[in-house]
Design an enzyme around this catalytic site. Structure first.
Site, short mmCIF file in Angstrom:
data_model
loop_
_atom_site.label_atom_id
_atom_site.label_comp_id
_atom_site.label_asym_id
_atom_site.label_seq_id
_atom_site.Cartn_x
_atom_site.Cartn_y
_atom_site.Cartn_z
N GLY A 1 0.84 -1.19 0.00
CA GLY A 1 0.00 0.00 0.00
C GLY A 1 0.87 1.24 0.00
O GLY A 1 2.04 1.20 0.41
N CYS A 2 0.32 2.35 -0.45
CA CYS A 2 1.14 3.57 -0.53
C CYS A 2 1.64 4.00 0.85
O CYS A 2 2.84 4.16 1.06
CB CYS A 2 0.37 4.69 -1.23
SG CYS A 2 -1.20 5.14 -0.46
#
Length: 311
Positions: free
Chosen positions: A116-117
């Site tokens: 995930g970012c």
């Protein structure tokens, strides 16, 4: 020699568009996508998925799970940019810098899950310190991060950049129920005993993340050794091309962090700040949520998988 066929499933989302753009001009691969009228056609998607060499899934979680269920060709390899498989057994974590040997695992894997970012920054700065015992596994971690509105996906971009664009709010804190989907991933790959408190926000700009993790020296082993923290991060990322640790002298001269610093690339900048009088430490990460936090990471993983081995 035939080109490797790469199918992007979901090429019209923010991540898919960025991946497609980053692969333009490559002479070692052939990029396949589906026309608009076929994107929701299960038979067409199944055909495209099973005829490619590597499928990159840029889809909502349920659609990503469906795409995997459609695979019956055992030779097809997958990079999933959704959060559907980030803590699923059997999937390799697509953060090459996470630990020694991770690039080799990615290179040889058939199932890779993109981080995930926000998780990229949190795991990137915490994991080496937790493994070294400089941050206890049971430390009450709090993470604060601000992303550009593209972090909301295509809907966010269209809302603030479309024909009838609205004015983006200066600042929006969200995730107030403390159940953000990145928390289990961060806990698992950072090596934490308990879920961190995660406070995400959006700013009135397109892309880029600035993340801060505050620490109290009195709660750290030996009172918190700032020099050892920096040295550990610098050693861990010494031979990696995309993660950079800011030297202490450079960090001491900074008065602010610019979330757009790494935009357009695949780099991430980490830093350690400290106030010895107050006994406080601040770990930070700056990177592009569409770069190292999404499309850039996917292309980095794709290159490892295409090469097959890592020297």
């Amino acid at each position: 020699m035939s080109l490797a066929r790469v199918f992007i499933d979901g090429d019209q989302g923010t991540t898919g568009l960025q991946i497609h753009a980053r692969l333009q001009g490559r002479d070692d691969i052939a990029v396949d996508t589906l026309p608009p009228e076929s994107r929701k056609d299960v038979k067409q998607r199944s055909r495209a998925l099973n005829e490619c060499d590597i499928a990159i899934l840029c889809l909502p979680d349920n659609a990503a799970r469906q795409a995997v269920s459609l695979l019956d060709n055992p030779a097809v390899r997958v990079i999933d940019a959704s959060s559907a498989h980030r803590t699923t057994h059997g999937w390799v974590y697509g953060f090459p810098e996470w630990q020694a040997g991770q690039p080799q695992l990615i290179a040889q894997s058939k199932r890779v899950t993109n981080p995930g970012c926000y998780s990229t920054g949190a795991v990137g700065v915490l994991s080496p310190l937790v493994r070294a015992g400089l941050v206890p596994r049971d430390y009450p971690v709090t993470i604060q991060a601000v992303s550009g509105y593209s972090g909301q996906g295509r809907a966010g971009v269209e809302l603030y950049e479309g024909e009838h664009a609205a004015q983006a709010p200066a600042f929006q804190v969200y995730g107030l129920r403390l159940r953000h989907k990145h928390v289990p991933e961060i806990q698992q790959y950072a090596g934490l005993t308990f879920p961190p408190v995660f406070v995400p926000a959006y700013g009135a700009y397109r892309q880029g993340i600035v993340m801060c993790i505050p620490l109290q020296q009195r709660l750290l082993p030996g009172g918190g050794d700032v020099e050892s923290m920096h040295a550990r991060l610098a050693q861990h990322y010494a031979d990696t091309p995309y993660v950079h640790v800011l030297p202490p002298a450079s960090a001491a001269e900074l008065g602010y962090l610019n979330p757009e610093l790494c935009n357009g690339g695949n780099e991430m900048q980490l830093a350690v700040f400290a106030n010895r009088e107050s006994g406080q430490i601040l770990l930070t990460a700056v990177f592009d949520n569409l770069g190292k936090g999404a499309a850039g990471a996917a292309v980095q993983n794709l290159d490892l998988m295409l090469n097959g081995t890592v020297e």
